[in-house]
Design a protein around this motif. Structure first.
Motif, PDB file in Angstrom:
ATOM      1  N   ALA A 636     -23.533  89.864  66.140  1.00 18.11           N
ATOM      2  CA  ALA A 636     -23.684  87.928  66.913  1.00 18.11           C
ATOM      3  C   ALA A 636     -24.774  87.901  65.960  1.00 18.11           C
ATOM      4  N   ARG A 637     -25.505  88.553  65.597  1.00 19.71           N
ATOM      5  CA  ARG A 637     -26.921  88.593  64.278  1.00 19.71           C
ATOM      6  C   ARG A 637     -26.231  87.860  63.164  1.00 19.71           C
ATOM      7  N   ARG A 638     -25.674  88.942  62.964  1.00 21.48           N
ATOM      8  CA  ARG A 638     -24.278  88.932  61.670  1.00 21.48           C
ATOM      9  C   ARG A 638     -23.205  87.534  61.546  1.00 21.48           C
ATOM     10  N   TRP A 639     -22.964  87.151  62.800  1.00 21.62           N
ATOM     11  CA  TRP A 639     -21.367  85.564  63.040  1.00 21.62           C
ATOM     12  C   TRP A 639     -22.973  84.510  62.626  1.00 21.62           C
ATOM     13  N   VAL A 640     -23.597  84.880  63.637  1.00 21.85           N
ATOM     14  CA  VAL A 640     -24.666  83.607  63.475  1.00 21.85           C
ATOM     15  C   VAL A 640     -25.384  83.120  61.948  1.00 21.85           C
ATOM     16  N   SER A 641     -25.673  84.240  61.125  1.00 17.18           N
ATOM     17  CA  SER A 641     -26.109  83.877  59.761  1.00 17.18           C
ATOM     18  C   SER A 641     -25.230  83.877  59.211  1.00 17.18           C
ATOM     19  N   MET A 642     -23.788  84.407  58.995  1.00 22.83           N
ATOM     20  CA  MET A 642     -22.137  83.491  58.486  1.00 22.83           C
ATOM     21  C   MET A 642     -22.248  82.144  58.441  1.00 22.83           C
ATOM     22  N   ILE A 643     -22.338  81.450  59.916  1.00 20.61           N
ATOM     23  CA  ILE A 643     -22.150  80.312  60.451  1.00 20.61           C
ATOM     24  C   ILE A 643     -23.042  79.171  60.608  1.00 20.61           C
ATOM     25  N   ALA A 644     -24.589  80.136  59.910  1.00 15.96           N
ATOM     26  CA  ALA A 644     -25.650  78.704  59.983  1.00 15.96           C
ATOM     27  C   ALA A 644     -25.390  77.637  58.358  1.00 15.96           C
ATOM     28  N   LEU A 645     -25.636  76.595  59.081  1.00 19.29           N
ATOM     29  CA  LEU A 645     -25.865  75.505  58.405  1.00 19.29           C
ATOM     30  C   LEU A 645     -27.266  75.990  56.981  1.00 19.29           C
ATOM     31  N   PRO A 646     -26.971  75.137  55.833  1.00 19.01           N
ATOM     32  CA  PRO A 646     -28.316  75.723  54.517  1.00 19.01           C
ATOM     33  C   PRO A 646     -29.553  75.514  55.657  1.00 19.01           C
ATOM     34  N   ALA A 647     -30.102  74.300  55.646  1.00 18.65           N
ATOM     35  CA  ALA A 647     -31.140  73.983  56.502  1.00 18.65           C
ATOM     36  C   ALA A 647     -31.346  75.482  57.701  1.00 18.65           C
ATOM     37  N   ASP A 648     -30.971  75.448  58.206  1.00 16.07           N
ATOM     38  CA  ASP A 648     -31.234  76.870  59.501  1.00 16.07           C
ATOM     39  C   ASP A 648     -31.373  78.086  58.128  1.00 16.07           C
ATOM     40  N   ARG A 649     -31.026  78.246  56.857  1.00 14.92           N
ATOM     41  CA  ARG A 649     -31.143  79.913  56.467  1.00 14.92           C
ATOM     42  C   ARG A 649     -32.394  80.329  56.313  1.00 14.92           C
ATOM     43  N   ILE A 650     -33.519  79.436  56.819  1.00 15.19           N
ATOM     44  CA  ILE A 650     -34.753  80.098  56.301  1.00 15.19           C
ATOM     45  C   ILE A 650     -35.355  80.149  58.071  1.00 15.19           C
ATOM     46  N   LYS A 651     -34.477  80.225  59.131  1.00 16.91           N
ATOM     47  CA  LYS A 651     -35.321  80.430  60.639  1.00 16.91           C
ATOM     48  C   LYS A 651     -34.329  81.908  60.604  1.00 16.91           C
ATOM     49  N   ILE A 652     -33.496  81.824  59.787  1.00 13.65           N
ATOM     50  CA  ILE A 652     -32.557  83.555  60.186  1.00 13.65           C
ATOM     51  C   ILE A 652     -34.075  84.713  59.646  1.00 13.65           C
ATOM     52  N   PRO A 653     -33.882  85.198  60.468  1.00 12.39           N
ATOM     53  CA  PRO A 653     -34.396  87.178  60.283  1.00 12.39           C
ATOM     54  C   PRO A 653     -34.336  87.872  58.920  1.00 12.39           C
ATOM     55  N   ASN A 654     -35.302  87.884  57.905  1.00 12.81           N
ATOM     56  CA  ASN A 654     -35.309  88.845  56.602  1.00 12.81           C
ATOM     57  C   ASN A 654     -33.387  87.649  55.750  1.00 12.81           C
ATOM     58  N   GLU A 655     -33.420  86.807  56.482  1.00 12.25           N
ATOM     59  CA  GLU A 655     -32.317  86.299  55.966  1.00 12.25           C
ATOM     60  C   GLU A 655     -33.002  86.009  53.624  1.00 12.25           C
ATOM     61  N   GLY A 656     -32.144  86.742  52.908  1.00 13.41           N
ATOM     62  CA  GLY A 656     -32.631  86.300  51.456  1.00 13.41           C
ATOM     63  C   GLY A 656     -33.524  87.688  51.180  1.00 13.41           C
ATOM     64  N   ARG A 657     -34.210  88.102  52.362  1.00 14.72           N
ATOM     65  CA  ARG A 657     -34.692  89.534  51.704  1.00 14.72           C
ATOM     66  C   ARG A 657     -33.679  91.047  51.955  1.00 14.72           C
TER      67      ARG A 657
END
Length: 690
Positions: A636-657
């Motif tokens: 579920a976490r990975r699906w949300v990460s895959m479908i997140a809009l660009p403005a939302d990516r900063i809200k995903i835990p550990n996104e980009g790290r």
């Protein structure tokens, strides 16, 4: 170099044969996560537990367990190979040049055998009340669960079954119609319905659905087939010559249909529902495919083979298609076909939509089912394939990450298909009947019949479009994951490894029953329907009142589940994911509200993607909260990460790290390989390399 022995056809390296396990295994274990992991395809077990009584009743467990084994039996798979290699043929003339009205079509033994297997298995029948089985649960989940196991083997023998299912729904709606000027129609419809839903191959029927003409598939307004009432003299002539009954002794209808159908599957069916023009406009008709000839047989053998003929149908040619090779798809000339009018004249599109709704859900189901088999083959190959320095492919981080991502998409789409099946079942039964004793149906299925129907109406074209598209791309990935082996037909070992066949067959899902563009337009007809008005507020916001309410309800249930766990359950990981999902829905709602129809038509496919993204996110998160399963949570976490809009990516835990690389790789392995990864010892060599 001189000391090395050359390889030969019988010596040297030989690849270990992959073993594809059964998709579902019945288990008596109490722990939910262990119960799901006992099957090769845990998401299948999980969706069953959401919509069927939990624990699963023994008859259902036994059915799925046994059928999952039957579909992989060598004898069953040989029928699949035969169906795909011994192609249907037509024989338009007799020995002396007369039109062959008796046996113009030949299909393979494999095709006929697969149709019998699926009839007994209930791929249509289990959607309807059966006297041999107590069905105090969602019958459609029973049916679509069976279909999910069957798709990888069936060689698209399910094509006529989808139309059979739709025809049963259509005929059932007209049981109480008065015969009026069509005497005997009600009795014919009821007997036809009993045969369409039967589990007995010796009694059951299949049905065709004939709409497409040369003018185009989606715009049926250009239909050139016409129908007229027979004259009294014509009907009396048929009676006098003993030609007034179909092959089973049922009376023929009082309409004559003439025209040309350009793309007609299920040419070997027992009946068809078709569109034709009448004086009142486009109308729907029921017609048997064979009729009595009036000839009196002189022997038993002659009675079997020569007393019936085609009902005014002449096969012009069979289509040469990329896939679906065993399906006898033909161009048909109709001349003097006797038929019954279904419903009222001029209401043909409304009547035929009952079939389209069913066949579109079944087409989405086939996409998920094909991909299930493709991933199973890829998993089996991954476990035994040696790559660099003798390393197994199962230890290749890139391969695991790639196929784990494909597995996430498959799990999301499988949840979406079964939500559609569950909603369909709820509209045919009632809310209490399909939710009692289940782990999630009461949350995922609206109580109101109107909201069930509207949500299903909105999601059906989304499912049909998105799941079939993802099936094609996913099977292409599975094919590539086997390298050159994946590109070959691989029928030598029973055909279970033949991803190439699955890929070819999957492509048609994006086209028949409406292309993706047609599905996008269909969604827009729902969300921008000018006929939908409210006496107090004006136009109703169909999107928000159906899909929006459902999204908010499911997200609320996920939040409550988290609170119920005291912050220790799966839901604690979904705080930001719920926010991202809600925002993605808000973007969709704003787009629909702020755009006129012309602007929305330009971004129709984007709207399909928005709805799929939000619906699957809700379903995956809710599924994970049911038991807190670690893999379901990560999916579920990975699906949300895959479908997140660009403005939302900063809200995903550990996104980009980067997170712990070894831990991420191990989770990739568990998502892709499932129970096959559990028995594996920790990969210290892999950690050392990283």
């Amino acid at each position: 170099m001189g000391s090395r022995k050359p390889s030969s056809s019988t010596s040297g390296f030989f690849q270990a044969a992959p073993s594809v396990p059964q998709q579902y295994t019945a288990s008596s274990q109490d722990k939910a996560s262990s119960r799901h992991e006992s099957s090769d395809d845990p998401v299948f077990s999980r969706v069953l537990s959401l919509y069927l009584p939990d624990p699963l009743p023994t008859p259902l467990q036994s059915h799925f367990h046994d059928f999952a084994r039957l579909v992989l039996e060598p004898s069953t798979l040989q029928h699949t190979i035969d169906c795909d290699t011994d192609l249907p043929t037509i024989h338009p003339l007799t020995t002396f040049g007369e039109e062959n009205k008796i046996t113009p079509l030949r299909t393979s033994e494999g095709w006929r055998a697969l149709k019998q297997i699926q009839t007994r298995a209930g791929v249509v029948g289990y959607a309807y009340p059966q006297p041999s089985l107590k069905q105090d649960f969602n019958r459609r989940i029973h049916q679509f669960g069976t279909l999910h196991l069957w798709h990888g083997t069936c060689a698209v023998a399910t094509c006529p079954m989808g139309m059979t299912d739709g025809a049963a729904v259509l005929l059932r709606r007209h049981f109480d119609d008065p015969d009026g000027d069509q005497p005997g129609r009600g009795a014919v419809f009821r007997e036809s319905y009993r045969r369409l839903v039967s589990l007995d191959p010796t009694y059951s029927w299949t049905s065709g659905q004939w709409m497409t003409e040369r003018s185009g598939g989606s715009d049926v307004r250009g239909t050139e087939t016409v129908a007229r009432r027979m004259t009294t003299q014509e009907m009396q002539t048929d009676i006098n010559h003993g030609r007034d009954k179909d092959a089973h002794g049922l009376p023929l209808g009082p309409w004559i249909v003439d025209g040309f159908k350009w793309f007609s599957s299920a040419t070997d069916a027992d009946m068809a529902v078709l569109l034709a023009q009448t004086g009142q406009g486009l109308s729907a008709f029921y017609a048997p495919l064979r009729r009595r000839t009036g000839h009196v047989p002189t022997s038993t053998a002659e009675a079997v083979s020569h007393t019936t003929e085609t009902n005014g149908i002449r096969i012009q040619r069979l289509k040469n298609k990329l896939g679906t090779k065993g399906v006898p798809t033909a161009e048909l000339e109709l001349k003097g076909m006797r038929a019954y009018l279904v419903g009222q004249e001029g209401q043909g599109i409304k009547e035929i939509s009952a079939i389209l709704n069913i066949t579109r859900v079944q087409t989405a189901s086939s996409g998920a089912g094909y991909l299930a088999r493709g991933l199973a083959v890829s998993r089996a190959y991954t476990l035994v394939r040696k790559v660099k320095d003798g390393q197994l492919l199962r230890d290749n981080p890139q391969h695991l990450a790639w196929m784990a991502a494909e597995s996430v998409k498959y799990r999301a789409n499988t949840h979406l298909v079964f939500l559609g099946a569950a909603l369909l079942g709820a509209t045919e039964q009632d809310h209490d009947a399909v939710t009692q004793g289940t782990r999630g149906a009461s949350v995922l299925i609206p109580r109101s019949r109107g909201k069930q129907e509207m949500l299903l109406r909105l999601l059906t074209p989304v499912m049909k479009a998105q799941v079939t598209l993802n099936s094609v791309s996913g099977l292409r990935a599975c094919m590539e994951s086997l390298g050159g082996v994946g590109y070959c037909e691989n029928n030598e070992d029973g055909g279970v490894m033949n991803i190439a066949r699955l890929f070819r067959d999957s492509v048609v899902g994006t086209i028949w029953e409406g292309t993706t563009s047609v599905m996008a337009e269909d969604v827009l007809r729902v969300v921008k329907n000018p006929k939908t008005q409210n006496s107090l507020t004006g136009r109703v916001d169909i999107l928000d009142e159906s899909f929006g309410d459902w999204v908010r309800g499911v997200l609320s249930a996920i939040e409550k589940a988290n609170n119920g766990h005291g912050g220790r359950g799966a839901g604690v990981f979904f705080t930001r994911e719920r926010e991202i999902t809600a925002n993605r829905y808000q973007v969709l709602r704003d787009l629909v509200r702020s755009s006129d129809l012309l602007a929305l038509q330009r971004c129709g496919r984007a709207i399909l993607e928005h709805i799929e993204a939000v619906a699957c996110a809700c379903l995956l998160m809710f599924d994970a909260t049911v038991d807190g399963d670690e893999i379901a949570t990560e999916v579920a976490r990975r699906w949300v990460s895959m479908i997140a809009l660009p403005a939302d990516r900063i809200k995903i835990p550990n996104e980009g790290r980067p997170r712990d690389p070894a831990g991420e790789i191990e989770m990739d392995r568990r998502i892709f390989l499932g129970s096959a990864a559990v028995a594996r010892s920790p990969v210290t060599t892999l950690q050392a390399r990283l």
